[in-house]
Design a protein around this motif. Structure first.
Motif, PDB file in Angstrom:
ATOM      1  N   PRO A 121    -117.569 -15.694  32.561  1.00 14.17           N
ATOM      2  CA  PRO A 121    -119.143 -16.546  33.480  1.00 14.17           C
ATOM      3  C   PRO A 121    -119.668 -15.163  33.364  1.00 14.17           C
ATOM      4  O   PRO A 121    -119.217 -14.102  33.480  1.00 14.17           O
ATOM      5  N   ALA A 122    -120.689 -14.996  33.976  1.00 20.87           N
ATOM      6  CA  ALA A 122    -121.782 -13.710  33.867  1.00 20.87           C
ATOM      7  C   ALA A 122    -121.756 -12.814  35.158  1.00 20.87           C
ATOM      8  O   ALA A 122    -120.700 -13.733  36.046  1.00 20.87           O
ATOM      9  N   HIS A 167    -122.868 -14.306  29.939  1.00 18.14           N
ATOM     10  CA  HIS A 167    -122.073 -13.640  30.070  1.00 18.14           C
ATOM     11  C   HIS A 167    -120.713 -13.559  28.375  1.00 18.14           C
ATOM     12  O   HIS A 167    -120.915 -13.485  27.330  1.00 18.14           O
TER      13      HIS A 167
END
Length: 346
Positions: free
Chosen positions: A120-121, A156
């Motif tokens: 994820p980011a 991401h």
């Protein structure tokens, strides 16, 4: 789909199931909604040209270095062709079959698998790359040639990994990727990310209460382009071509609209299956909570209870689109074009 944590629990002296420290840690990560890793196969190529084209694409036409299984970092416009030549893909058995005529299905075996490892980011990109290096080495070194590249142009961070299907030293032996393979890879990649000091988890989406499947790459790219265009100031849209909507999403939306206007309730054939799966998942979570209480983990058991209560309702794609259309249709302004509807923007 079962939780599996119950199955992995060991029976204590009294014959009752007990959860070990690893299983308890897995439960804590899941109910604590620790970020989930993503490992997916994004396709593959059946001829030399396709392999070279994909290598050029992920290396941004030579601007990014391609790391190989030999520890080299090849960069430049000719790097993709050098890798294809070095892997001797033209000697693979699948290349003995003739290329199908235009319009016919290509039945040749894949030369490579295209795999994506993503976080994820906000995850440090270099840690994603470090975990990907270990992942590739542990699964493919001295068996299947591979090359990888890190991408940070999206929120991401992710690594594109290209793996040769045929085994290097055992003719006829190939790399097959099944659902169980992907599940094991996700668990392995999550563990490698934790070794890098990054909180990461790997559980099936059904166990987390997630019903909606992720879109395939072509649909995802179309929807992302539409969202990016919609977020531009009105003045900046002038002179730009509106991105084409996904034909798959358009067809799905048109069906939902026909049903909605005809007064029919959206219903998928898979709805009953989704509900059955949710029931099995809930039963396993309840069993897990009971075992935790017997082991003195009352606080974690209470977290499990709250987690299951907070699971979103089971909903098919058709039902979701119908509800969004019902809500957005009331606010729709005259002149709004079909491609600008939120349903097509994801």
């Amino acid at each position: 789909m079962t939780l599996d944590i119950v199955s992995y629990g060991r029976r204590g002296p009294g014959g009752r199931l007990r959860l070990g420290s690893d299983e308890i840690a897995q439960v804590q990560r899941t109910v604590g909604r620790v970020p989930e890793v993503m490992v997916k196969v994004s396709g593959g190529a059946r001829d030399l040209g396709g392999v070279e084209a994909h290598l050029r694409y992920i290396s941004r036409h030579g601007k990014l270095p391609l790391e190989t299984d030999e520890g080299l970092a090849q960069q430049g416009r000719g790097a993709a062709r050098e890798i294809v030549t070095d892997w001797q893909l033209e000697l693979c058995r699948s290349q003995c079959k003739p290329k199908p005529a235009q319009g016919e299905k290509d039945t040749r075996a894949k030369l490579v698998h295209n795999i994506v490892l993503s976080m994820p980011a906000g995850t440090p990109p270099q840690k994603v790359l470090a975990a990907a290096r270990v992942f590739a080495r542990e699964n493919f070194a001295l068996q299947h040639r591979y090359a990888m590249v890190l991408h940070t142009d999206q929120p991401h961070p992710h690594v594109h990994l290209v793996v040769k299907c045929e085994h290097e030293f055992e003719p006829g032996k190939r790399l097959y990727i099944r659902k169980d393979t992907l599940r094991l890879w996700r668990e392995q990649f999550a563990a490698l990310m934790r070794e890098q000091g990054v909180a990461a988890n790997a559980t099936p989406r059904q166990v987390r209460g997630q019903v909606r499947k992720p879109y395939r790459d072509p649909i995802h790219h179309r929807l992302r382009a539409l969202r990016a265009f919609a977020q531009l100031p009105v003045g900046e849209r002038d002179g730009r071509r509106t991105p084409k909507p996904s034909l798959v999403m358009r067809t799905k939306l048109e069906k939902v609209l026909r049903d909605y206007r005809a007064g029919r309730v959206a219903f998928d054939a898979d709805q009953a299956k989704l509900r059955d799966t949710r029931q099995v998942v809930l039963e396993d979570w309840h069993a897990t909570a009971e075992i935790l209480r017997r082991q003195g983990e009352a606080r974690l058991a209470a977290q499990v209870d709250r987690f299951t209560v907070g699971m979103p309702a089971v909903q098919t794609d058709d039902q979701r689109l119908t509800e969004r259309w019902r809500d957005v249709g009331k606010l729709r302004t005259p002149g709004r074009t079909y491609s600008q509807r939120p349903e097509l923007e994801g």
